[in-house]
Enzyme design. Structure first.
Site, PDB file in Angstrom:
ATOM      1  N   TYR A 189       7.870   4.500  -6.612  1.00 17.14           N
ATOM      2  CA  TYR A 189       8.274   3.087  -6.596  1.00 17.14           C
ATOM      3  C   TYR A 189       9.747   2.855  -6.901  1.00 17.14           C
ATOM      4  O   TYR A 189      10.205   1.713  -6.896  1.00 17.14           O
ATOM      5  CB  TYR A 189       7.406   2.295  -7.588  1.00 17.14           C
ATOM      6  CG  TYR A 189       5.945   2.344  -7.224  1.00 17.14           C
ATOM      7  CD1 TYR A 189       5.496   1.778  -6.032  1.00 17.14           C
ATOM      8  CD2 TYR A 189       5.014   2.974  -8.050  1.00 17.14           C
ATOM      9  CE1 TYR A 189       4.160   1.837  -5.665  1.00 17.14           C
ATOM     10  CE2 TYR A 189       3.671   3.039  -7.699  1.00 17.14           C
ATOM     11  CZ  TYR A 189       3.255   2.460  -6.506  1.00 17.14           C
ATOM     12  OH  TYR A 189       1.931   2.521  -6.149  1.00 17.14           O
TER      13      TYR A 189
ATOM     14  N   ASP B 118      -9.779 -14.544  -0.142  1.00 16.35           N
ATOM     15  CA  ASP B 118     -10.315 -15.907  -0.130  1.00 16.35           C
ATOM     16  C   ASP B 118      -9.338 -16.899  -0.749  1.00 16.35           C
ATOM     17  O   ASP B 118      -9.189 -18.026  -0.269  1.00 16.35           O
ATOM     18  CB  ASP B 118     -11.650 -15.964  -0.886  1.00 16.35           C
ATOM     19  CG  ASP B 118     -12.787 -15.340  -0.089  1.00 16.35           C
ATOM     20  OD1 ASP B 118     -12.617 -15.135   1.130  1.00 16.35           O
ATOM     21  OD2 ASP B 118     -13.836 -15.044  -0.682  1.00 16.35           O
TER      22      ASP B 118
ATOM     23  N   HIS C 244       4.940  -4.350   0.301  1.00 18.42           N
ATOM     24  CA  HIS C 244       4.726  -3.206  -0.591  1.00 18.42           C
ATOM     25  C   HIS C 244       6.034  -2.452  -0.729  1.00 18.42           C
ATOM     26  O   HIS C 244       6.753  -2.260   0.264  1.00 18.42           O
ATOM     27  CB  HIS C 244       3.676  -2.252  -0.015  1.00 18.42           C
ATOM     28  CG  HIS C 244       2.323  -2.865   0.101  1.00 18.42           C
ATOM     29  ND1 HIS C 244       1.446  -2.961  -0.959  1.00 18.42           N
ATOM     30  CD2 HIS C 244       1.700  -3.440   1.155  1.00 18.42           C
ATOM     31  CE1 HIS C 244       0.340  -3.554  -0.570  1.00 18.42           C
ATOM     32  NE2 HIS C 244       0.459  -3.860   0.716  1.00 18.42           N
ATOM     33  N   LEU C 245       6.308  -1.984  -1.927  1.00 14.03           N
ATOM     34  CA  LEU C 245       7.499  -1.166  -2.162  1.00 14.03           C
ATOM     35  C   LEU C 245       7.374   0.175  -1.449  1.00 14.03           C
ATOM     36  O   LEU C 245       8.277   0.616  -0.748  1.00 14.03           O
ATOM     37  CB  LEU C 245       7.668  -0.936  -3.670  1.00 14.03           C
ATOM     38  CG  LEU C 245       7.947  -2.196  -4.485  1.00 14.03           C
ATOM     39  CD1 LEU C 245       7.452  -2.021  -5.912  1.00 14.03           C
ATOM     40  CD2 LEU C 245       9.422  -2.531  -4.460  1.00 14.03           C
ATOM     41  N   SER C 246       6.214   0.819  -1.645  1.00 18.38           N
ATOM     42  CA  SER C 246       5.952   2.097  -0.985  1.00 18.38           C
ATOM     43  C   SER C 246       5.322   1.812   0.379  1.00 18.38           C
ATOM     44  O   SER C 246       5.058   0.655   0.724  1.00 18.38           O
ATOM     45  CB  SER C 246       4.997   2.934  -1.844  1.00 18.38           C
ATOM     46  OG  SER C 246       3.707   2.322  -1.882  1.00 18.38           O
TER      47      SER C 246
ATOM     48  N   ARG D 113      -5.503   3.706   0.429  1.00 20.00           N
ATOM     49  CA  ARG D 113      -4.436   2.697   0.465  1.00 20.00           C
ATOM     50  C   ARG D 113      -4.174   2.196   1.879  1.00 20.00           C
ATOM     51  O   ARG D 113      -3.367   1.299   2.099  1.00 20.00           O
ATOM     52  CB  ARG D 113      -3.134   3.274  -0.096  1.00 20.00           C
ATOM     53  CG  ARG D 113      -3.218   3.597  -1.569  1.00 20.00           C
ATOM     54  CD  ARG D 113      -1.863   3.965  -2.130  1.00 20.00           C
ATOM     55  NE  ARG D 113      -2.021   4.732  -3.343  1.00 20.00           N
ATOM     56  CZ  ARG D 113      -2.198   4.208  -4.561  1.00 20.00           C
ATOM     57  NH1 ARG D 113      -2.176   2.908  -4.738  1.00 20.00           N
ATOM     58  NH2 ARG D 113      -2.368   4.983  -5.617  1.00 20.00           N
TER      59      ARG D 113
HETATM   60  C1  DQA Z   1       1.985  -1.136  -3.930  1.00 18.04           C
HETATM   61  C2  DQA Z   1       1.114  -0.111  -3.185  1.00 18.04           C
HETATM   62  C3  DQA Z   1      -0.319  -0.157  -3.677  1.00 18.04           C
HETATM   63  O1  DQA Z   1      -1.107   0.812  -3.003  1.00 18.04           O
HETATM   64  C4  DQA Z   1      -0.394   0.119  -5.160  1.00 18.04           C
HETATM   65  O2  DQA Z   1      -1.714  -0.051  -5.629  1.00 18.04           O
HETATM   66  C5  DQA Z   1       0.568  -0.701  -5.959  1.00 18.04           C
HETATM   67  C6  DQA Z   1       1.911  -0.936  -5.428  1.00 18.04           C
HETATM   68  C7  DQA Z   1       3.467  -1.026  -3.517  1.00 18.04           C
HETATM   69  O3  DQA Z   1       4.206  -1.966  -3.758  1.00 18.04           O
HETATM   70  O4  DQA Z   1       3.871  -0.001  -2.936  1.00 18.04           O
HETATM   71  O5  DQA Z   1       0.290  -1.075  -7.097  1.00 18.04           O
HETATM   72  O6  DQA Z   1       1.538  -2.429  -3.608  1.00 18.04           O
END
Ligand code: DQA
Length: 148
Positions: A22, A86, A99-101, A110
């Site tokens: 991250y 919802d 998402h960061l990753s 994921r």
């Molecule tokens: C995340 C990716 C998700 O899989 C993970 O559970 C996170 C961070 C990201 O920002 O990359 O908590 O949302």
């Protein structure tokens, strides 16, 4: 124009949480960059982070009448939560998932997002830039909608 930015569970730990995944920017750093872009775009940001799903749902309901759209990093909830889907559907506001990753390049669990089918779009894998791109794209989307 007001846009809500939501950070899901464990994003309060950014900076020290799995930095190899991250990065080292803290949530405060992320917020600072969002605020700078928002100023340039003349957008007002209402930002919220919680580790509690219920609090996130309450926040979404609260901003329903004042926010034009939502940028959300659902974190782990994105992979599991029908309630979050919802809640987002319930407020009828366009949202961008960020998402960061890049979850698609990580564990198989994921790869599924409960909320992605209802999102305007998703930006993933660019660290803080995922939020900034998400904000820009949502802003443009809302401006275009206004002129329709
Ligand atoms: C995340 C990716 C998700 O899989 C993970 O559970 C996170 C961070 C990201 O920002 O990359 O908590 O949302």
């Amino acid at each position: 124009m007001r846009i809500a930015v939501v950070h899901g569970p464990n994003l309060n730990l950014l900076g020290t949480r799995e930095p190899e995944v991250y990065g080292t920017a803290t949530l405060r750093d992320v917020s600072r960059e969002i605020a700078a872009l928002a100023e340039a775009l003349e957008v007002e940001i209402v930002e919220f982070q919680s580790n509690s799903e219920g609090k996130i749902l309450d926040f979404l309901a609260e901003v329903r009448d004042t926010a034009a759209g939502v940028v959300i990093n659902p974190a782990g909830l994105g992979h599991t939560s029908v309630a979050l889907l919802d809640g987002l559907l319930g407020i009828s506001r366009p949202f961008v998932e960020v998402h960061l990753s890049n979850p698609a390049s990580r564990e198989a669990f994921r790869r599924h997002s409960m909320i992605a089918p209802a999102a305007v779009g998703t930006v993933a894998g660019f660290g803080v830039d995922s939020y900034l791109s998400g904000l820009r794209c949502l802003h443009n989307h809302l401006l275009r909608q206004r002129h329709e």
